[in-house]
Design a protein around this motif. Structure first.
Motif, PDB file in Angstrom:
ATOM      1  N   GLN A  25       0.842  -1.193   0.000  1.00  0.00           N
ATOM      2  CA  GLN A  25       0.000   0.000   0.000  1.00  0.00           C
ATOM      3  C   GLN A  25       0.874   1.238   0.000  1.00  0.00           C
ATOM      4  N   LYS A  26       0.335   2.355  -0.444  1.00  0.00           N
ATOM      5  CA  LYS A  26       0.998   3.655  -0.343  1.00  0.00           C
ATOM      6  C   LYS A  26       0.152   4.515   0.577  1.00  0.00           C
ATOM      7  N   ALA A  27       0.741   4.943   1.651  1.00  0.00           N
ATOM      8  CA  ALA A  27       0.011   5.749   2.629  1.00  0.00           C
ATOM      9  C   ALA A  27       0.241   7.224   2.350  1.00  0.00           C
ATOM     10  N   VAL A  28      -0.837   7.989   2.415  1.00  0.00           N
ATOM     11  CA  VAL A  28      -0.787   9.451   2.373  1.00  0.00           C
ATOM     12  C   VAL A  28      -1.603   9.943   3.556  1.00  0.00           C
ATOM     13  N   GLN A  29      -1.461  11.230   3.860  1.00  0.00           N
ATOM     14  CA  GLN A  29      -2.224  11.806   4.972  1.00  0.00           C
ATOM     15  C   GLN A  29      -3.706  11.532   4.777  1.00  0.00           C
ATOM     16  N   GLY A  30      -4.344  10.895   5.760  1.00  0.00           N
ATOM     17  CA  GLY A  30      -5.781  10.633   5.700  1.00  0.00           C
ATOM     18  C   GLY A  30      -6.172   9.359   4.973  1.00  0.00           C
ATOM     19  N   SER A  31      -5.194   8.574   4.526  1.00  0.00           N
ATOM     20  CA  SER A  31      -5.564   7.342   3.820  1.00  0.00           C
ATOM     21  C   SER A  31      -5.957   6.243   4.806  1.00  0.00           C
ATOM     22  N   ILE A  54      -8.771  -5.388   9.555  1.00  0.00           N
ATOM     23  CA  ILE A  54      -9.186  -4.173  10.244  1.00  0.00           C
ATOM     24  C   ILE A  54      -8.528  -2.998   9.517  1.00  0.00           C
ATOM     25  N   TYR A  55      -9.060  -1.810   9.740  1.00  0.00           N
ATOM     26  CA  TYR A  55      -8.603  -0.646   8.980  1.00  0.00           C
ATOM     27  C   TYR A  55      -8.286   0.502   9.918  1.00  0.00           C
ATOM     28  N   GLY A  56      -7.208   1.218   9.592  1.00  0.00           N
ATOM     29  CA  GLY A  56      -6.810   2.376  10.382  1.00  0.00           C
ATOM     30  C   GLY A  56      -6.689   3.609   9.515  1.00  0.00           C
ATOM     31  N   LEU A  57      -7.017   4.753  10.077  1.00  0.00           N
ATOM     32  CA  LEU A  57      -6.908   6.033   9.390  1.00  0.00           C
ATOM     33  C   LEU A  57      -5.520   6.601   9.666  1.00  0.00           C
ATOM     34  N   GLY A  58      -4.762   6.893   8.605  1.00  0.00           N
ATOM     35  CA  GLY A  58      -3.368   7.303   8.739  1.00  0.00           C
ATOM     36  C   GLY A  58      -3.152   8.793   8.857  1.00  0.00           C
ATOM     37  N   SER A  59      -2.171   9.164   9.687  1.00  0.00           N
ATOM     38  CA  SER A  59      -1.724  10.557   9.785  1.00  0.00           C
ATOM     39  C   SER A  59      -0.228  10.551  10.098  1.00  0.00           C
ATOM     40  N   PHE A  60       0.499  11.475   9.504  1.00  0.00           N
ATOM     41  CA  PHE A  60       1.953  11.548   9.681  1.00  0.00           C
ATOM     42  C   PHE A  60       2.328  12.514  10.791  1.00  0.00           C
ATOM     43  N   ASN A  62       6.253  13.309  12.983  1.00  0.00           N
ATOM     44  CA  ASN A  62       7.603  12.964  13.463  1.00  0.00           C
ATOM     45  C   ASN A  62       8.145  11.665  12.884  1.00  0.00           C
ATOM     46  N   GLN A  63       8.177  11.552  11.579  1.00  0.00           N
ATOM     47  CA  GLN A  63       8.690  10.370  10.876  1.00  0.00           C
ATOM     48  C   GLN A  63       7.928   9.101  11.224  1.00  0.00           C
ATOM     49  N   ARG A  64       6.679   9.228  11.630  1.00  0.00           N
ATOM     50  CA  ARG A  64       5.842   8.077  11.955  1.00  0.00           C
ATOM     51  C   ARG A  64       4.515   8.202  11.212  1.00  0.00           C
ATOM     52  N   LEU A  65       3.984   7.057  10.811  1.00  0.00           N
ATOM     53  CA  LEU A  65       2.628   6.994  10.283  1.00  0.00           C
ATOM     54  C   LEU A  65       1.782   6.421  11.407  1.00  0.00           C
ATOM     55  N   ASN A  66       0.953   7.258  12.004  1.00  0.00           N
ATOM     56  CA  ASN A  66       0.077   6.825  13.092  1.00  0.00           C
ATOM     57  C   ASN A  66      -1.252   6.367  12.515  1.00  0.00           C
ATOM     58  N   LEU A  67      -1.775   5.270  13.044  1.00  0.00           N
ATOM     59  CA  LEU A  67      -3.052   4.742  12.582  1.00  0.00           C
ATOM     60  C   LEU A  67      -4.064   4.826  13.705  1.00  0.00           C
ATOM     61  N   GLU A  68      -5.222   5.389  13.414  1.00  0.00           N
ATOM     62  CA  GLU A  68      -6.316   5.485  14.375  1.00  0.00           C
ATOM     63  C   GLU A  68      -7.309   4.373  14.054  1.00  0.00           C
ATOM     64  N   ARG A 146       2.333  16.422  -0.680  1.00  0.00           N
ATOM     65  CA  ARG A 146       1.634  15.180  -0.382  1.00  0.00           C
ATOM     66  C   ARG A 146       2.663  14.078  -0.099  1.00  0.00           C
ATOM     67  N   ILE A 147       2.815  13.723   1.150  1.00  0.00           N
ATOM     68  CA  ILE A 147       3.769  12.695   1.562  1.00  0.00           C
ATOM     69  C   ILE A 147       3.205  11.331   1.195  1.00  0.00           C
ATOM     70  N   LYS A 148       4.036  10.503   0.566  1.00  0.00           N
ATOM     71  CA  LYS A 148       3.634   9.132   0.241  1.00  0.00           C
ATOM     72  C   LYS A 148       4.631   8.181   0.893  1.00  0.00           C
ATOM     73  N   GLN A 149       4.130   7.260   1.684  1.00  0.00           N
ATOM     74  CA  GLN A 149       4.978   6.281   2.361  1.00  0.00           C
ATOM     75  C   GLN A 149       4.585   4.892   1.874  1.00  0.00           C
ATOM     76  N   PRO A 150       5.502   4.189   1.190  1.00  0.00           N
ATOM     77  CA  PRO A 150       5.167   2.819   0.782  1.00  0.00           C
ATOM     78  C   PRO A 150       5.136   1.894   1.997  1.00  0.00           C
ATOM     79  N   LEU A 151       4.157   0.995   2.020  1.00  0.00           N
ATOM     80  CA  LEU A 151       4.029   0.000   3.089  1.00  0.00           C
ATOM     81  C   LEU A 151       4.070  -1.378   2.439  1.00  0.00           C
TER      82      LEU A 151
END
Length: 168
Positions: A25-31, A54-60, A62-68, A146-151
């Motif tokens: 997956q590619k994570a962006v803010q709010g994905s 299960i699914y989490g809402l991503g936000s960047f 401090n160099q971390r992708l946090n999932l809610e 738009r930050i994109k983080q490959p997962l």
């Protein structure tokens, strides 16, 4: 030789729930990021089976992708939860996202470089060209922000149920 022994207080320990990133997956803010449970769990009196997505809402941050993760769907049920995602490799909250800082640095460099172009005191044609440069600068700035983080599929995570009491 003196040995140091680390003693952990039992009331500060939590039993973590193993999970993985489900598919590249590619994570962006709010994905929305798709995870898969590696063990069955009981949350809010509901059994969530091993292998369930299960699914989490991503936000960047401090160099971390946090999932809610606030809800899990089980058929027609919406089970309210409060799960925190930890990166299994470093046991820190969120998924390591080193590209988030690199992208910010590139964004700032390009935006600053584009911002240094100015055309004072020129005729109407040159001013229109300058307006075109401003529009291009604005578009470039928005695209680069738009930050994109490959997962990678199978990346190991740990989930903590924040509603459960620590192990005693």
């Amino acid at each position: 030789m003196h040995k140091t022994i680390l003693i952990l207080k039992l009331d500060s320990q939590f039993r973590a729930i193993p999970a993985i990133i489900d598919g590249d997956q590619k994570a962006v803010q709010g994905s929305v990021i798709k995870l898969k449970l590696l063990d069955s769990i009981i949350v809010a009196g509901q059994v969530i089976p091993k292998g369930h997505n299960i699914y989490g809402l991503g936000s960047f941050s401090n160099q971390r992708l946090n999932l809610e993760i606030k809800n899990i769907r089980m058929g027609n049920l919406i089970v309210p939860v409060n799960l925190t995602v930890f990166d299994q490799q470093d046991a820190m909250i969120g998924i390591n996202a080193p590209e988030a800082v690199l992208t910010d640095a590139v964004n700032n460099g390009v935006v600053n470089a584009a911002g240094s172009v100015s055309l004072p005191g020129f005729d109407l044609t040159t001013q229109l060209a300058g307006a075109g440069i401003d529009a291009a600068r604005s578009l470039l700035s928005k695209k680069l922000k738009r930050i994109k983080q490959p997962l990678k599929s199978g990346y190991p995570l740990l989930l903590r149920d924040n509603t459960r009491k620590p192990i005693k």
